[in-house]
Design a protein around this motif. Structure first.
Motif, PDB file in Angstrom:
ATOM      1  N   THR A 627      22.611  31.617  16.655  1.00  0.00           N
ATOM      2  CA  THR A 627      23.212  30.741  17.653  1.00  0.00           C
ATOM      3  C   THR A 627      24.506  31.362  18.133  1.00  0.00           C
ATOM      4  N   CYS A 628      24.779  31.216  19.424  1.00  0.00           N
ATOM      5  CA  CYS A 628      25.995  31.747  20.036  1.00  0.00           C
ATOM      6  C   CYS A 628      26.717  30.625  20.764  1.00  0.00           C
ATOM      7  N   SER A 629      28.025  30.764  20.886  1.00  0.00           N
ATOM      8  CA  SER A 629      28.824  29.688  21.444  1.00  0.00           C
ATOM      9  C   SER A 629      29.755  30.221  22.523  1.00  0.00           C
ATOM     10  N   GLU A 630      30.407  29.279  23.198  1.00  0.00           N
ATOM     11  CA  GLU A 630      31.386  29.637  24.211  1.00  0.00           C
ATOM     12  C   GLU A 630      32.627  30.280  23.620  1.00  0.00           C
ATOM     13  N   ILE A 940      21.060  20.681  27.928  1.00  0.00           N
ATOM     14  CA  ILE A 940      20.371  21.660  27.084  1.00  0.00           C
ATOM     15  C   ILE A 940      20.584  23.042  27.690  1.00  0.00           C
ATOM     16  N   THR A 941      21.169  23.932  26.926  1.00  0.00           N
ATOM     17  CA  THR A 941      21.482  25.270  27.423  1.00  0.00           C
ATOM     18  C   THR A 941      20.392  26.290  27.115  1.00  0.00           C
ATOM     19  N   TRP A 942      19.571  26.037  26.104  1.00  0.00           N
ATOM     20  CA  TRP A 942      18.572  27.044  25.726  1.00  0.00           C
ATOM     21  C   TRP A 942      17.412  26.375  25.023  1.00  0.00           C
ATOM     22  N   LEU A 943      16.200  26.877  25.309  1.00  0.00           N
ATOM     23  CA  LEU A 943      14.970  26.462  24.637  1.00  0.00           C
ATOM     24  C   LEU A 943      14.301  27.702  24.067  1.00  0.00           C
ATOM     25  N   HIS A 944      13.895  27.608  22.808  1.00  0.00           N
ATOM     26  CA  HIS A 944      13.195  28.729  22.187  1.00  0.00           C
ATOM     27  C   HIS A 944      12.034  28.179  21.370  1.00  0.00           C
ATOM     28  N   LEU A 945      10.846  28.766  21.557  1.00  0.00           N
ATOM     29  CA  LEU A 945       9.634  28.324  20.876  1.00  0.00           C
ATOM     30  C   LEU A 945       9.333  29.235  19.700  1.00  0.00           C
ATOM     31  N   VAL A 946       9.065  28.634  18.549  1.00  0.00           N
ATOM     32  CA  VAL A 946       8.589  29.360  17.371  1.00  0.00           C
ATOM     33  C   VAL A 946       7.142  28.926  17.174  1.00  0.00           C
ATOM     34  N   LEU A 953      13.346  25.176  19.140  1.00  0.00           N
ATOM     35  CA  LEU A 953      14.785  25.264  18.915  1.00  0.00           C
ATOM     36  C   LEU A 953      15.500  24.913  20.210  1.00  0.00           C
ATOM     37  N   THR A 954      16.515  24.079  20.104  1.00  0.00           N
ATOM     38  CA  THR A 954      17.296  23.683  21.266  1.00  0.00           C
ATOM     39  C   THR A 954      18.774  23.868  20.972  1.00  0.00           C
ATOM     40  N   SER A 955      19.525  24.171  22.010  1.00  0.00           N
ATOM     41  CA  SER A 955      20.985  24.235  21.913  1.00  0.00           C
ATOM     42  C   SER A 955      21.566  23.490  23.101  1.00  0.00           C
ATOM     43  N   SER A 956      22.802  23.024  22.931  1.00  0.00           N
ATOM     44  CA  SER A 956      23.380  22.166  23.943  1.00  0.00           C
ATOM     45  C   SER A 956      24.886  22.343  23.972  1.00  0.00           C
ATOM     46  N   THR A 957      25.465  21.809  25.041  1.00  0.00           N
ATOM     47  CA  THR A 957      26.920  21.817  25.157  1.00  0.00           C
ATOM     48  C   THR A 957      27.574  20.770  24.277  1.00  0.00           C
ATOM     49  N   ASP A 958      26.797  19.976  23.538  1.00  0.00           N
ATOM     50  CA  ASP A 958      27.377  19.003  22.615  1.00  0.00           C
ATOM     51  C   ASP A 958      27.649  19.609  21.245  1.00  0.00           C
ATOM     52  N   TYR A 959      27.750  20.958  21.182  1.00  0.00           N
ATOM     53  CA  TYR A 959      28.169  21.712  19.993  1.00  0.00           C
ATOM     54  C   TYR A 959      27.095  21.778  18.916  1.00  0.00           C
ATOM     55  N   THR A 960      25.846  21.462  19.242  1.00  0.00           N
ATOM     56  CA  THR A 960      24.806  21.447  18.233  1.00  0.00           C
ATOM     57  C   THR A 960      23.627  22.299  18.664  1.00  0.00           C
ATOM     58  N   SER A 961      22.906  22.773  17.668  1.00  0.00           N
ATOM     59  CA  SER A 961      21.612  23.424  17.854  1.00  0.00           C
ATOM     60  C   SER A 961      20.668  22.786  16.858  1.00  0.00           C
ATOM     61  N   ARG A 962      19.514  22.330  17.343  1.00  0.00           N
ATOM     62  CA  ARG A 962      18.635  21.509  16.517  1.00  0.00           C
ATOM     63  C   ARG A 962      17.231  22.095  16.460  1.00  0.00           C
ATOM     64  N   VAL A 963      16.484  21.608  15.467  1.00  0.00           N
ATOM     65  CA  VAL A 963      15.123  22.058  15.212  1.00  0.00           C
ATOM     66  C   VAL A 963      14.207  20.856  15.338  1.00  0.00           C
ATOM     67  N   TRP A 964      13.127  21.025  16.121  1.00  0.00           N
ATOM     68  CA  TRP A 964      12.166  19.959  16.377  1.00  0.00           C
ATOM     69  C   TRP A 964      10.757  20.526  16.248  1.00  0.00           C
ATOM     70  N   THR A 965       9.835  19.657  15.948  1.00  0.00           N
ATOM     71  CA  THR A 965       8.440  20.062  16.042  1.00  0.00           C
ATOM     72  C   THR A 965       8.011  20.002  17.503  1.00  0.00           C
ATOM     73  N   SER A 966       6.865  20.592  17.790  1.00  0.00           N
ATOM     74  CA  SER A 966       6.379  20.580  19.165  1.00  0.00           C
ATOM     75  C   SER A 966       6.011  19.171  19.637  1.00  0.00           C
ATOM     76  N   ASP A 967       5.895  18.216  18.704  1.00  0.00           N
ATOM     77  CA  ASP A 967       5.617  16.826  19.059  1.00  0.00           C
ATOM     78  C   ASP A 967       6.876  15.989  19.176  1.00  0.00           C
ATOM     79  N   GLY A 968       8.040  16.602  18.949  1.00  0.00           N
ATOM     80  CA  GLY A 968       9.291  15.871  19.068  1.00  0.00           C
ATOM     81  C   GLY A 968       9.802  15.265  17.787  1.00  0.00           C
TER      82      GLY A 968
END
Length: 1179
Positions: A627-630, A940-946, A953-968
């Protein structure tokens, strides 16, 4: 010099080349135990064991498994009245040998082993090239470090980390550079992680309700606080210190006290909470223990007849409803009550005989009762100042001001010595097992006299002037104590002879100590209200907060530390909260600072970075997430557990990181920044391998991609210079700064005229770029010519369910479109659909627009096959990702939503026929939506599929990066304290969602009524409306409105947003009549006189009626609809042939006037024989 350690690089010294690592209190862990029951297992041995320094000797071979050391300790049993008869044999886990296997290989290397590795490098170089391949490197490491088995995987991983160029060989210089830089970056990361601060001044409030001192602060699970006063007053405070409730528990005491009580007044000495059963445990100065119901705070029961005043009370709840209550008194004794089932025992006590209206049991009855056990130890020569039971140690730790017995860690029950006779009255009462004494007696008679433990059953810590407070950390297996001598001492709980560390700095007696093992911090508070934060590993002071800063006044009465919300609660003549926070290098935006402040009050929100997270990606080669930040910080996380691994900062100086990608081998990280540079990293140690820079250009790089064509590898970067910059990835390039190839002639002549915002690569040789004005250019990378030029369509997508006039009038409405409304920034992201590139007649390029739509372009015909709304509330699309087969498209928008669309067999050909001068339709039917959920509260600043794990994988300007399943399903947030396992769904956060997402108003389900775009009646009948009805209803509403005196200029506004309270459905009475007339016309059109209609389509009509009665409609709405339908059914009864409607009915015959009452007493021979008169009456 290479420094080997798991955290901060320690000083390495030694004799004869043997590196000795200085043992610290955090590293020198002794084994602790995890018990599932209170008394069903063996008590761990408690005698002191001499520990040798942590020495890593030079060895050539190490066995795979090292048997745990056999300690010369006496076998101890805890079998009391049938509890723990099935004791299990305990084995020591996490031995130093086994824990060494968990440490990475590069962290085990000592200085002497480093010399051996250098010699082995020279000897293993069989071909004389000065480098080692993977096989030769394995031999060197195995020979010098003596590793084998599963550690071979770590050897391969270490080789891949060092061989960042992917040439399959490493030399001695590369090995030393990697080791040195890794530990240098780790040291800097540790220093950054130690930046601890407080929110100053402290949040405080006066406590006028408490007329007596506050004795105990209990931190409740909902982040609120309960204060117990000496006068029995309980006050409950919110996280913001707002008084929620107050109750005096002593008010429920009877006016007449028992006869054996001499003092008429009652005061509280301590309190504890039995959370599992909702009971409050209170000790009083009358030598009693009271139980209160937490919900009503009514007297539940009490224990009387204690030998001394309980000054300190602690309890521990375990599995199977077992519980232990321990209290220390003014005589220096520790009394322990053990319950096999606390719930059953309390219910039994509730039914015992009452004394003055209160269910009362005596201590003698408790000690000899069923399901309870009692033991009393004489431990201290002064009263007990602090007492706690730790289930991990299976011990009670108590403190006093007596120096010889200042701190004692002792067992709960006496050990079993089969060869030891009873000695004196103070001998343990449970020293003989039931098997020796014959059958278990039906009635026990325990002695209430205090007993003394054996020396092997306790560890006594001598402290000059005694101990007033202490704490134990199970993560580090360490104790901390403080007292009148103003020194914080750190102890190994099994080694009482000498403390492992002394922390000096306080100028007055220490009154409170707490260890935050999850943060590696020790918090201490002295009597002069000075608060200090210590580092648990380095044993140094990090922060000192004096009273002038936190502004807490008065004498300290009691303190508490809430681990879940990282807050120190201090009670003086006021109640104050000192909240711990991480010092950020950048000032937070006001909106985000408020959100973080509100979330951290309850300890719910976890952040990945202290700045906005700009991008994230998964590296399958090492199983890492980057993960990278401002703030130009790069962090590494373990993908499978979410634990933090490594970080390095200032990757692009003070400029933000805008994009990232990996090379084809996955060993190098490529980042683009706002400083105009693209850098290649060995991200495992933070080493910058190369800097790709344009000459005399520092304009921002907005996106970059790694391309490999015909064994040629390139890094392509685009940005605000409006050009496509191509850098060759050459392993034999020796300069640190590399310039790009000359620009393509076609790019200079017919390239972009605005800033390029996104780039995408399509195999085998296509490259798509999109600029700020929406122009998409598809390039042939091999030739450098533009294959297609697609301009943004001129026909603007109409706003969803909103007319242009409403857009112009609603000046106060939130605009969820992108910032620019003049057509700029029309397209934010482009991606290729891999399965459609080879098909010339198919739409192979997806463009995400700022108006919330997705356009599928055919790069051969330059025309769009489809265009649909892909986001809620017309939110701007910020990021997109597509699966490798092109079947699913993931869209992330400006509001934090992720929507998954099924593109399989969608728009393979144009959905609408277009004219020659038209390139894109206005709107087409959307593909099927697979799922949609909200991930963040901001963009949401970035979407990445595993795809291997079906994870997003999602990242956002709310200072977090989170992990979700493809079903949410929510797995977790990088940076949270609790790790997860991607293979075990029980460790996920699901079914929970991030708390800030749950509380945000925009997370509510979207509905037309909530958007105020239609009336309620319009929403109900929207499925049955047509154009003619709309025209008729508008004309009728216009007439009704003009009659009501409303100006014509406001007609359309009034009809679309009905806010009048004169009618239940949102509009006025005239509008109600119009909707009723409209409903009547619709129903009259649907009247069918054919008899077979009701027989054949009865269920269809019923389903339509049920569908029209939406669950979101109120009872009044459903009633009005049903009444209208029934009115029509009654009107068409004669023409309908439904079964119940076609039944014939007859008028009743006139009843005779001379009806006589039957005589029930009349004798009837035949019960079936009745006269005609009675028969007529019955008829």
């Amino acid at each position: 010099m290479i420094r080997a350690t798991t955290g901060r690089p320690p000083r390495i010294s030694g004799k004869d080349g043997v590196g000795i690592i200085r043992p610290s209190s955090a590293n020198a862990k002794l084994q602790s135990y995890s018990y599932s029951s209170l008394t069903n297992e063996k008590r761990p041995a408690t005698s002191a064991v001499t520990r040798t320094p942590s020495v890593i000797p030079v060895q050539t071979k190490t066995p795979e498994k090292v048997a745990p050391p056999i300690l010369d300790r006496r076998l101890t049993l805890c079998t009391v009245h049938g509890i723990g008869e099935n004791a299990k044999v305990l084995t020591r886990l996490n031995t130093p040998a086994s824990s060494m296997k968990k440490i990475k290989i590069e962290e085990r290397i000592t200085l002497d082993q480093l010399h051996k590795i250098k010699t082995a490098f020279e000897e293993a170089d069989t071909d004389g090239s000065g480098t080692l391949d993977i096989d030769e490197f394995k031999i060197v490491v195995k020979t010098c470090l003596g590793v084998k088995g599963r550690n071979e995987e770590q050897i391969v991983a270490l080789f891949m980390k060092i061989d960042s160029s992917s040439d399959g060989e490493i030399d001695w210089d590369e090995f030393c550079t990697y080791m040195q830089l890794e530990y240098a970056e780790k040291e800097e990361a540790i220093l950054r992680s130690k930046r601890t601060g407080f929110i100053l001044p402290a949040l405080s409030t006066s406590t006028p309700h408490h007329k007596a001192p506050v004795l105990r602060i209990i931190c409740l699970p909902d982040s609120s606080y309960m204060c117990a006063g000496q006068d029995g007053l309980l006050t409950f405070w919110s996280p913001n210190l707002k008084l929620n409730r107050s109750k005096s528990i002593l008010e429920s005491l009877p006016a007449e006290r028992p006869a054996f009580v001499n003092k008429p007044s009652v005061w509280v000495t301590d309190a504890a909470m039995v959370t599992a059963h909702g009971k409050l445990l209170v000790g009083t100065g009358e030598r009693e223990i009271h139980f209160y119901d937490v919900m009503t705070f009514e007297f539940y029961c009490q224990i009387i007849g204690l030998d001394a005043v309980p000054l300190r009370i602690d309890l521990c709840q375990m599995e199977n409803d077992e519980c232990l209550i321990a209290y220390g008194d003014d005589q220096g004794c520790i009394s322990i009550l053990m319950f096999t089932s606390i719930g059953d025992t309390l219910r039994t006590w509730k039914k015992v005989a009452k004394v003055n209206g209160i269910p009362t049991v005596t201590m003698h009855d408790v000690a000899n009762g069923s399901g309870t056990s009692f033991v009393k130890w004489k431990v201290h020569e002064d009263w007990v100042t602090e007492l706690r039971y730790y289930h991990e140690l299976r011990s009670v730790i108590s403190a006093s001001n007596h120096a010889a017995t200042a701190l004692v860690r002792g067992c709960t029950l006496a050990s079993t010595a089969l060869d030891r006779p009873r000695q004196g009255p103070l001998a343990p009462s449970h020293s003989v097992t039931p098997s020796q004494t014959g059958p278990k007696p039906t009635r026990r008679n325990h002695s209430m006299a205090p007993q003394r433990r054996q020396k092997t059953d306790q560890s006594v810590f001598y402290v000059y002037k005694g101990v007033k407070t202490f704490d134990f950390c199970k993560e580090s297996n360490i104790m901390a104590s403080g007292g009148m001598d103003r020194i914080v001492r750190l102890w190994n709980p099994y080694v009482p002879q000498k403390p492992t560390g002394l922390l000096r700095g306080h100028n007055s007696p220490i009154v409170f100590i707490s260890i935050a093992g999850e943060d590696g911090r020790i918090f201490s508070v002295s009597a002069d209200k000075c608060v200090k934060v210590w580092d648990l590993m380095e044993q140094n002071c990090l922060v000192t907060v004096n009273p002038k800063l936190h502004k807490i006044r008065g004498e300290i009465l009691t303190c508490a530390y809430a681990h879940h919300c990282r807050t120190i609660a201090i009670s003086t003549d006021q109640l104050a909260l000192l909240r711990i926070t991480q010092k950020n290098t950048q000032k937070l935006p006001p909106s985000m600072a408020l959100r973080l402040k509100q979330a951290k009050l309850s300890g719910e929100m976890s952040v990945t970075h202290s700045e906005a997270v700009t991008c994230c990606a998964h590296n399958p080669s090492f199983g890492h997430v980057i993960t990278c930040s401002e703030g130009s910080v790069v962090k590494l996380w373990d993908f499978e557990t979410g634990t933090f691994m490594f970080e390095f900062n200032k990757a692009h100086g003070d400029s933000a990181i805008t994009s990232l990608t990996f090379d084809s081998s996955g060993r190098r990280l490529i980042t683009g920044g706002r400083d105009g540079a693209v850098r290649i990293w060995n991200y495992n140690n933070g080493h910058c391998l190369r800097s790709l820079e344009r000459e005399n250009c520092d304009k921002e790089v907005s996106d970059c991609v790694y391309v490999e064509i015909n064994k040629n590898r390139y890094v392509i970067a685009v940005g605000w210079d409006q050009r496509v910059n191509i850098f060759a990835d050459e392993t034999d390039f020796f300069h640190h700064v590399q310039r790009p190839y000359p620009h393509w002639p076609d790019d200079l002549r017919r390239g972009h005229t605005e800033d390029i915002v996104s780039v995408a690569f399509g195999s085998p040789n296509l490259l798509a770029t999109v600029s700020y004005d929406g122009l998409i250019i598809v390039w042939n990378i091999v030739s450098g010519h533009s294959v297609a030029r697609i301009a943004y369509p001129k026909n603007r997508l109409p706003r969803e369910n909103k007319s242009d006039e409403e857009d112009s009038d609603d000046g106060d409405e939130i605009n969820y479109l992108n910032d620019s409304s003049d057509g700029k920034q029309a397209v934010n992201k482009v991606v290729f659909l891999p399965d459609r590139i080879a098909d010339k007649d198919n739409a192979a390029l997806a463009a995400g627009c700022s108006d919330g739509s997705v356009i599928l372009w055919n790069i051969q015909s330059f025309k769009a096959h489809a265009r649909w709304r892909a986001t809620r509330r017309d939110a701007s699309i910020c990021s997109m990702a597509v699966t490798s087969d092109g079947a699913e498209l993931y869209v992330g928008d400006q509001l934090g939503f992720v929507t998954v669309w099924n593109l399989e067999r969608y728009a393979n050909r144009p959905l609408e026929a277009l004219s020659d001068d038209q390139t894109c339709p206005d709107i087409t039917s959307a593909p099927s939506r697979i799922a949609t959920w909200r991930c963040h509260v901001q963009q949401i600043t970035w979407l990445h599929l595993v795809e291997a794990y079906d994870i997003v994988l999602t990242s956002s300007t709310d200072y977090t990066s989170r992990v979700w399943t493809s079903d949410g399903l929510y797995i977790g947030t990088f940076g949270q304290s609790k790790p997860w396992d991607v293979h075990d769904s029980s460790t996920w956060q699901h079914p929970m969602v991030p708390p800030e997402v749950l509380l945000d108003p925009l997370s509510m389900p979207e509905h037309d009524i909530l958007k105020e775009r239609n009336t309620i009646m319009g929403v109900i009948y929207s499925d049955s409306s047509d154009s003619s009805d709309e025209e008729e209803i508008q004309e009728e509403e216009k007439k009704d409105t003009v009659k009501g005196g409303l100006k014509p200029a406001k007609l359309q506004k009034s009809s679309s947003v009905r806010k009048s309270s004169g009618s239940w459905f949102g509009g006025g009475g005239n509008s109600s009549d119009a909707w009723r007339r409209r409903l009547s016309r619709r129903l009259s059109r649907s009247v069918v006189t054919d008899v077979n209609f009701y027989k054949n389509d009865e269920m269809k009509m019923l389903n339509e009626v049920r569908q029209s009665m939406k669950s979101s409609s109120g009872k009044r709405l459903r009633h009005e609809k049903l009444v209208a339908q029934q009115r029509h059914l009654r009107a068409s009864r004669d023409t309908s042939a439904h079964a119940f409607q076609s039944l014939q009915y007859f008028d009743l015959a006139e009843a005779p006037s001379d009806v006589h009452k039957p005589n029930p007493s009349a004798h009837i021979d035949d019960v079936f024989q009745v006269d005609e008169r009675s028969d007529e009456v019955d008829t």
